[in-house]
Structure formats: C-alpha cells, structure tokens
Scaffold this motif. Structure first.
Motif, PDB file in Angstrom:
ATOM      1  N   PHE A  24     -48.986 -53.008  16.526  1.00 28.83           N
ATOM      2  CA  PHE A  24     -49.173 -53.968  17.826  1.00 28.83           C
ATOM      3  C   PHE A  24     -47.861 -53.943  18.472  1.00 28.83           C
ATOM      4  N   ALA A  25     -48.043 -53.712  19.912  1.00 31.47           N
ATOM      5  CA  ALA A  25     -46.969 -53.737  20.673  1.00 31.47           C
ATOM      6  C   ALA A  25     -47.493 -53.872  22.187  1.00 31.47           C
ATOM      7  N   GLY A  26     -46.523 -54.573  22.862  1.00 30.79           N
ATOM      8  CA  GLY A  26     -46.858 -54.908  24.136  1.00 30.79           C
ATOM      9  C   GLY A  26     -48.192 -55.798  24.340  1.00 30.79           C
ATOM     10  N   GLY A  27     -48.372 -56.518  23.452  1.00 30.48           N
ATOM     11  CA  GLY A  27     -49.465 -57.765  23.649  1.00 30.48           C
ATOM     12  C   GLY A  27     -50.571 -57.167  23.176  1.00 30.48           C
ATOM     13  N   SER A  28     -50.852 -55.900  22.451  1.00 24.94           N
ATOM     14  CA  SER A  28     -52.234 -55.547  22.015  1.00 24.94           C
ATOM     15  C   SER A  28     -52.016 -54.536  20.990  1.00 24.94           C
ATOM     16  N   HIS A  30     -52.812 -51.056  18.940  1.00 21.76           N
ATOM     17  CA  HIS A  30     -52.885 -49.593  19.512  1.00 21.76           C
ATOM     18  C   HIS A  30     -53.539 -48.673  18.237  1.00 21.76           C
ATOM     19  N   SER A 127     -57.261 -50.089  18.013  1.00 21.37           N
ATOM     20  CA  SER A 127     -57.075 -50.962  19.307  1.00 21.37           C
ATOM     21  C   SER A 127     -57.802 -52.079  19.262  1.00 21.37           C
TER      22      SER A 127
END
Length: 144
Positions: A24-28, A30, A127
C-alpha cells in the motif's frame, strides 16, 4: 528479491528493528511480489531443529499472501526459479488487524536436520488489497 511492483522490503525501527513490506503506497494498494531470503543456515550435525518468528501483521488480506518458506536446494539466485520451497504453516501468527508483535513459538523443521537451508519470506499483494508485514526476528535453534 523484488519480482513485481515498486514497493520493496526495507528496514524500520519498530520492535528494535524489523524487516517491513507493504504494497500500500500513495493512497492505494499495488501488485507486488517480494522475497526476503536468509543467508545459508548450516544444520550439519544438528537435531530437532526449530524455527521461531516474531512478526506483526496489519491490514491482513490473506495469510497466503505472507508466506514463510524453507528450501534445502536454493542457490542464491531468483527464488522463483531456484529452490524447492516448502510453505511452513500451522504456527501462531498475529491476528492481522494491528501492529502487535506475536511470537510463533517453536515450529518443527527437524525434517531439515543435517542439511543447509534458506528461509524466505514471500510477500504478495494486489491492487485490491495489500497487507503490512513486519518481521523483527527469525531464529533457528537445534539440539547439538
């Protein structure tokens, strides 16, 4: 070994120092596949080998996304193509909904007595979901 995705295992200071992975990075979330593989562990002359892991898991998607594996034929290259990895299951793990560290207790790995092994932590995320995994200690003990 970073197989897929931009996120990678790294060090954090929690619990005296831990290996940490989170997709989880940048709000979402992956898609990721990342392996953290130990150096060779020589169990020559050892009996009743046991593995112990101290870990914390948060935002758990599925324990199968956070695998503990052992191989006795790994050559140090890409772990997806080298080594016959045995998935270790059936041990105490954190509930997966907080950052509380939990001890696994002794996990019987005596089937590897007398051999040289590698231990791997395989992390996967998609995702649609990404767990956070911190591992502060892995130890192998045996009778001499």
């Amino acid at each position: 070994f970073n197989i897929t995705g931009a996120q990678e295992w790294h060090h954090v200071t929690f619990d005296g120092g831990s290996a940490y992975m989170n997709g989880f990075a940048g709000g979402s979330a992956h898609t990721n596949e990342d392996w953290l593989v130990s150096p060779a562990i020589d169990l020559s002359g050892e009996t009743n080998a046991a593995l112990n892991i101290r870990e914390a898991i948060n935002f758990l998607t599925n324990y199968n996304d956070l695998k503990v594996l052992i191989a006795n034929d790994y050559d140090g290259s890409d772990p997806t193509t080298s080594g016959t990895w045995e998935h270790i299951t059936g041990f105490t793990r954190p509930p997966g909904n907080n950052w509380t560290y939990v001890e696994s207790g002794d996990i019987d790995i005596s089937q590897f007595d007398g051999q040289t092994i590698h231990i791997a932590l395989q992390y996967t995320s998609t995702s649609s979901g990404a767990s956070g995994w911190q591992v502060s200690r892995i130890s192998v003990v045996a009778d001499e």
